[in-house]
Scaffold this active site. Structure first.
Site, PDB file in Angstrom:
ATOM      1  N   HIS A  72       0.906  -1.227  -0.217  1.00 29.91           N
ATOM      2  CA  HIS A  72       0.124  -0.029   0.126  1.00 29.91           C
ATOM      3  C   HIS A  72       0.931   1.288   0.014  1.00 29.91           C
ATOM      4  O   HIS A  72       1.868   1.405   0.651  1.00 29.91           O
ATOM      5  CB  HIS A  72      -0.850   0.191   1.129  1.00 29.91           C
ATOM      6  N   TYR A 200      -9.491   4.685   7.971  1.00 30.19           N
ATOM      7  CA  TYR A 200      -9.810   4.770   9.375  1.00 30.19           C
ATOM      8  C   TYR A 200     -11.018   5.942   9.241  1.00 30.19           C
ATOM      9  O   TYR A 200     -10.864   7.060   8.938  1.00 30.19           O
ATOM     10  CB  TYR A 200      -8.600   5.290   9.848  1.00 30.19           C
ATOM     11  N   PRO A 292      -4.195  -0.978  19.217  1.00 31.29           N
ATOM     12  CA  PRO A 292      -3.742  -1.343  17.874  1.00 31.29           C
ATOM     13  C   PRO A 292      -4.108  -0.170  16.619  1.00 31.29           C
ATOM     14  O   PRO A 292      -3.802  -0.295  15.461  1.00 31.29           O
ATOM     15  CB  PRO A 292      -4.775  -2.452  17.540  1.00 31.29           C
ATOM     16  N   LYS A 296       1.068  -0.783  15.521  1.00 34.46           N
ATOM     17  CA  LYS A 296       2.508  -0.939  15.714  1.00 34.46           C
ATOM     18  C   LYS A 296       2.967  -2.276  16.371  1.00 34.46           C
ATOM     19  O   LYS A 296       4.277  -2.504  16.310  1.00 34.46           O
ATOM     20  CB  LYS A 296       2.747   0.196  16.519  1.00 34.46           C
ATOM     21  N   TYR A 385       3.344   6.321  10.510  1.00 34.67           N
ATOM     22  CA  TYR A 385       2.602   5.148  10.157  1.00 34.67           C
ATOM     23  C   TYR A 385       3.673   4.163   9.421  1.00 34.67           C
ATOM     24  O   TYR A 385       3.704   3.031   9.566  1.00 34.67           O
ATOM     25  CB  TYR A 385       1.710   5.719   9.136  1.00 34.67           C
TER      26      TYR A 385
END
Ligand SMILES: Cc1cc2nc3c(=O)[nH]c(=O)nc-3n(C[C@H](O)[C@H](O)[C@H](O)COP(=O)(O)OP(=O)(O)OC[C@H]3O[C@@H](n4cnc5c(N)ncnc54)[C@H](O)[C@@H]3O)c2cc1C
Length: 392
Positions: A72, A200, A292, A296, A385
């Site tokens: 991604h 998200y 979560p 990570k 991220y």
């Protein structure tokens, strides 16, 4: 029985350590209390940072990852029924890869088997002793017989409910803990993902996440109250709530399918400092847990293991203990960076149940708009991220 490094726990941390040590010619024995099939089927993390995939490739575990991993280059934030893309690769030059934790564990078990590595599954009454002295031992009942494994060192890779952390005396370590007032209801659905990149979503009813596992299987999450029993969430209620929280005004639709698995996990931040005592070294969830939201947990576990494997290699090749002595310090900066990012993502995206006057919700929306409008703010999200490498 005798070995150089005794490893408690055959999760990704313990298995990866055993694999990396083998490649350095260092012997290890892994002791796991669960069955092999249980460990291989446990559904958990699924998003690998580039540093994690680079390491897996370098240590010979890249073949299936290259064939089945979904690379991604961006991530989607959704609020006010609109979608905003954070272009991770454009901002950082790095990618993330969707590849289920079970697959990582399967690949590691296959590699240990191929190398005749010793992994004891179904071990009962596992205990550890003598970590402050020169000859620590792991004791367990294996196939009905008591076994004692004498080790040079012990790696506690036994997760958040393990036994190794308790070997560090109370006065020697500090446990930092933070509980969040929400949990995640996670489902695995047999339906093609309705998105190419993770979504998200921030919504008045709470957070939702649309993640992926494969072209045929979707992973979806809903923020729920930590005290709520899973029985309160029949399958159709889950889909209805996902439709509400992920809904947009641009014609996007969420495909539904049979749920293969569902469960509720409370969200916590925990860090144990230091992550070592005498000849015991904690790694992964045994030393720290992150909520979560930032994806990570698995990545920080892998980062710990890289540092620990290199420290053992330095000891066995040169008799130099400096890197072992500095293990905890070398890991903790990255651990706290991951904690902060996970906290930041979590508090930006979840509805606080005590926010009755909606002040926090207004602040959260403002932060989300800022992150999606300002290139500097978007870069901050992106570089954390994909995995921010702290200076040591
Ligand atoms: C439900 C859930 C969902 C998650 N989702 C995500 C996600 O989306 N993204 C993400 O990055 N992270 C996620 N995580 C976190 C991630 O899965 C962990 O960070 C990762 O598993 C850490 O690996 P580990 O090897 O340190 O610990 P674990 O995977 O917990 O492995 C520890 C092993 O030790 C064994 N063990 C425990 N006690 C003993 C004992 N006494 N003797 C012998 N063996 C023992 C356990 O059975 C287990 O096999 C999730 C975790 C959970 C629980």
């Amino acid at each position: 029985m005798r070995t150089q490094v005794g490893i408690v726990g055959a999760g990704p941390a313990g298995l990866l350590l055993s694999h990396l040590l083998h490649q350095q010619g260092i012997a290890s024995v892994v002791v796991e209390r669960r069955s092999e099939s249980y460990v291989q089927q446990r559904v958990r993390a699924g998003l690998l940072e580039q540093g994690t995939t680079d390491l897996l490739r370098q240590c010979g575990l890249g073949e299936r990852l290259a064939a089945e991993g979904l690379v991604h280059e961006g991530v989607l934030l959704r609020f006010d029924r609109c979608t905003h893309r954070i272009p991770l690769t454009e901002l950082t030059g790095k990618t993330v890869t969707v590849y289920g934790q079970q697959k990582v564990v399967e690949d590691l078990i296959a590699a240990r088997r191929a190398a005749d590595g010793t992994v004891f599954f179904d071990a009962d009454e596992v205990s550890v002793a003598g970590v402050a002295g020169d000859r620590p031992v792991i004791r367990a009942v294996i196939e009905g017989r008591p076994v004692e494994i004498e080790c040079d060192f012990i790696a506690g890779c036994d997760g958040s409910h393990g036994i190794c952390r308790d070997q560090i005396p109370a006065g020697v370590h500090t446990q930092f803990e933070h509980d969040y007032p929400f949990a995640w209801l996670g489902v695995l659905a047999k339906v093609a993902p309705s998105t190419d990149e993770l979504i998200y979503a921030f919504h008045g009813n709470g957070f939702a996440l649309h993640s992926l596992r494969s072209p045929e299987v979707s992973r979806l999450y809903l923020q729920v109250d930590p005290s709520e029993p899973i029985e309160n969430w029949p399958d159709q209620r889950i889909w209805d709530e996902l439709q509400t929280r992920l809904g947009t005004d641009d014609g996007w639709t969420l495909a539904e399918g049979p749920l293969l698995e569902k469960g509720i996990t409370a969200m916590r931040s925990v860090v144990t400092e230091p992550m070592q005592h005498g000849r015991l070294f904690l790694a992964g969830d045994a030393a720290h847990i992150v909520p979560p939201t930032g994806a990570k947990g698995l990545n920080v576990a892998v980062a710990d293991i890289k540092v620990l494997a290199e420290a053992f290699a330095s000891w066995y090749a040169h008799g130099n203990r400096d890197r072992l002595d500095g293990y905890s310090q070398a890991c903790l900066r990255r651990v706290w960076r991951a904690q902060d990012f996970s906290y930041w993502m979590t508090t930006m995206l979840h509805r606080d149940p005590d926010d009755t006057d909606e002040v926090l919700a207004r602040l959260q929306l403002s932060r989300l708009r800022y992150v999606t409008e300002s290139p500097a703010a978007a870069r901050t999200l992106a570089e954390n991220y994909v995995g921010y490498t702290t200076s040591t």
